[in-house]
Write a protein that holds these residues in place. Structure first.
Motif: not given
Ligand code: ZN
Ligand code: ZN
Ligand code: ZN
Length: 258
Positions: A74, A76, A78-79, A152, A170
């Motif tokens: 996804h 976000h 942090d990914h 999520h 997540d």
């Protein structure tokens, strides 16, 4: 097939910047978590899930010098915010690297990192990816990859199944239609954010409950905040369940001891 835990932390990583808590100050290397990501390898194939912001140090630590494909769970930060460091692999391989995700994530990646999907420049000075919407199974030699839609919170995202292993980071809930994709697993890797309830992630109790329902032969929890001390929670987990840590390698399948 081998799974390497590149990172096992949540969005801020552990230690958290400026945090004086016991876990952040702990000398235990298993409490030092870079942002969550795995590498799946079999034979000469290396498949990455999530180019997170710690990608460079993770790749250096594990000595990875080749990527066949990148899967994104996804959008976000942090990914995906290590996407620029994929350039090193373009430079080494002199080729465009395929990137797989669901339609919303591909569209968002195109919006935020459009230069990564432009035609490659001859010096490979920018990341160069080809975008692929993943709606069905795909195969890299002996690794079969199946997208597993999960929720999520309110955001539909993808988990991925690689042969007899599944990676669900997540996640808050798994629709029944995806539970059927998670049968007969040797290894389940599952989100386990913190003890306290969270609107878009599994808490420890929820992760244990979902792991029991999926009933893989082995479950390893990941994407943990600094609330979780490795030794303390590990000591209370039932058999067949354990915590991930950065640098953990797990064998799955025929020759594996999973
Ligand atoms: Zn995350
Ligand atoms: Zn802390
Ligand atoms: Zn997220």
């Amino acid at each position: 097939m081998e799974i390497i835990f590149l990172g096992t932390g949540s969005s801020m990583g552990t230690p958290v910047i400026g945090c004086p808590c016991a876990v952040c100050q702990s000398g235990d290397s298993r409490n030092q978590r870079t942002r969550a990501s795995i590498l799946v390898r079999a034979g000469t194939r290396n498949l990455l899930v999530d180019p997170g912001p710690d990608l460079r140090v993770q790749m250096l630590r594990e000595g990875i010098d080749h990527l066949d494909a990148v899967f994104v769970t996804h959008i976000h930060a942090d990914h995906v915010n290590g996407i620029d460091d994929l350039r090193s692999f373009n430079y080494l391989q002199r080729e465009v690297i395929p990137c797989y995700a669901d339609q919303f994530t591909i569209d968002s990646l195109n919006e935020r990192f459009s230069y990564c999907f432009a035609p490659p420049d001859p010096s490979w000075s920018k990341p160069s990816l080809s975008a692929h919407v993943m709606t069905d199974k795909a195969r890299w030699d002996e690794i079969e990859v199946t997208p597993v839609p999960v929720m999520h919170g309110k955001l539909p995202i993808l988990g991925y199944r690689f042969n007899q292993a599944a990676y669900l980071t997540d996640v808050k809930t798994v629709p029944e239609s995806s539970m059927t994709l998670l049968r007969d697993l040797d290894l389940l890797i599952l989100d386990c954010l913190r003890y306290e309830d969270h609107p878009t992630h599994l808490s420890v109790d929820e992760a244990l409950d979902l792991a029991r329902r999926i009933d893989a032969r082995r479950t390893i929890f990941t994407h943990m905040t600094h609330d979780i001390d490795f030794d303390t929670l590990s000591a209370s987990l039932p058999s067949g369940m354990e915590l991930a840590y950065d640098g953990l390698h797990v064998q799955v399948g025929a020759q594996g001891a999973c």
